[in-house]
Design a protein around this motif. Sequence first.
Motif, short mmCIF file in Angstrom:
data_model
loop_
_atom_site.label_atom_id
_atom_site.label_comp_id
_atom_site.label_asym_id
_atom_site.label_seq_id
_atom_site.Cartn_x
_atom_site.Cartn_y
_atom_site.Cartn_z
N ALA A 124 58.50 38.40 67.68
CA ALA A 124 57.39 39.35 67.42
C ALA A 124 57.00 39.09 66.08
CB ALA A 124 58.21 40.89 67.68
N GLY A 125 57.64 38.39 65.09
CA GLY A 125 57.19 38.11 64.02
C GLY A 125 57.85 39.39 63.01
N GLY A 126 57.25 39.59 61.73
CA GLY A 126 57.85 40.82 60.91
C GLY A 126 59.43 40.08 60.56
N GLY A 127 59.59 39.22 60.34
CA GLY A 127 61.01 38.42 60.07
C GLY A 127 61.30 37.37 61.05
N GLY A 128 62.67 37.45 61.41
CA GLY A 128 63.07 36.51 62.48
C GLY A 128 63.08 35.00 62.17
N CYS A 129 62.52 34.50 62.96
CA CYS A 129 62.31 32.88 63.12
C CYS A 129 60.95 32.25 62.89
CB CYS A 129 63.40 32.34 64.13
SG CYS A 129 64.93 32.58 64.42
N VAL A 130 61.31 31.12 62.56
CA VAL A 130 59.89 30.41 62.23
C VAL A 130 60.26 28.90 62.64
CG1 VAL A 130 58.29 29.27 60.58
CG2 VAL A 130 59.47 31.43 60.20
N LEU A 131 59.13 28.45 63.52
CA LEU A 131 59.34 26.99 64.09
C LEU A 131 58.50 26.00 63.26
CD1 LEU A 131 58.58 27.89 67.81
CD2 LEU A 131 60.57 27.38 66.89
N THR A 132 59.04 25.09 62.95
CA THR A 132 58.25 23.93 62.17
C THR A 132 58.38 22.52 62.93
OG1 THR A 132 59.04 24.69 60.02
CG2 THR A 132 58.16 22.58 60.14
N LEU A 133 57.07 22.15 63.38
CA LEU A 133 57.03 20.93 64.02
C LEU A 133 57.60 19.76 63.14
CD1 LEU A 133 56.03 19.54 66.59
CD2 LEU A 133 53.85 19.19 65.43
N ILE A 134 58.16 18.74 63.73
CA ILE A 134 58.85 17.71 62.84
C ILE A 134 58.35 16.31 63.62
CG2 ILE A 134 60.93 16.34 62.44
CD1 ILE A 134 62.77 18.92 62.78
N PRO A 135 57.26 15.95 62.83
CA PRO A 135 56.53 14.72 63.59
C PRO A 135 57.78 13.80 63.74
CG PRO A 135 55.37 15.64 62.07
CD PRO A 135 56.67 16.22 61.82
N THR A 136 57.48 12.87 64.72
CA THR A 136 58.26 11.60 65.16
C THR A 136 58.02 10.64 63.84
OG1 THR A 136 57.89 11.80 67.31
CG2 THR A 136 58.62 9.68 66.70
N LEU A 137 57.06 10.39 63.20
CA LEU A 137 57.31 9.51 62.29
C LEU A 137 57.66 10.10 60.59
CD1 LEU A 137 53.95 7.52 62.99
CD2 LEU A 137 56.39 7.05 63.55
N LEU A 138 58.21 11.42 60.66
CA LEU A 138 58.47 11.75 59.56
C LEU A 138 59.84 11.13 58.94
CD1 LEU A 138 57.89 14.44 57.39
CD2 LEU A 138 59.75 15.71 58.68
#
Length: 172
Positions: A124-138
């Motif tokens: 729902a947002g307002g805090g909580g969790c955030v997703l970050t994409l981790i690219p394969t080549l990172l």
Amino acid sequence: MIKFKKGEFTNLRCINPVKMLITDTRVGRNTKALVAGVSERVSRHPDAMASVISAVNSISEELSSIVESAAEDEVAITTKEEKLAELMQMNQGLLQCMGVSHRSIETVLQTTLKYNLVSKLTGAGGGGCVLTLIPTLLSKLVLEKTTAEIESHGFRCFQVEVGGQGLQFCRG
């Protein structure tokens, strides 16, 4: 991977698992208040918000399609990840327009952006969790630096792989 829309669950066939960094901002949220805030915006700006909500739905459908597509080699996987990143970035911008972001979420977004990574709030947002994409080549070093900087703000990070067989959901 599961898609939830209008009270219905759909299992997505994810051929190529996607690596993500989940950041728990440790900020509680009031989903009821967030929903009420979005409803107020819809009342004040019905045409604009209808377009925003329509765009969020379109992004969700396109993302589902990309997740289910097969990528046979490193180039195809990189292309797929670039598309996912772009959609995540657009989605986050729309969620900000809806007023469901939070200072803690913005801190994570600014931190990951320094490392050319794309993030978006989840739930729902307002805090909580955030997703970050981790690219394969990172590189492992960049991921470690990103995680350390995020955690220096008091947040918790978890590296996960989304897709593949994983948890199976069966109804009825």
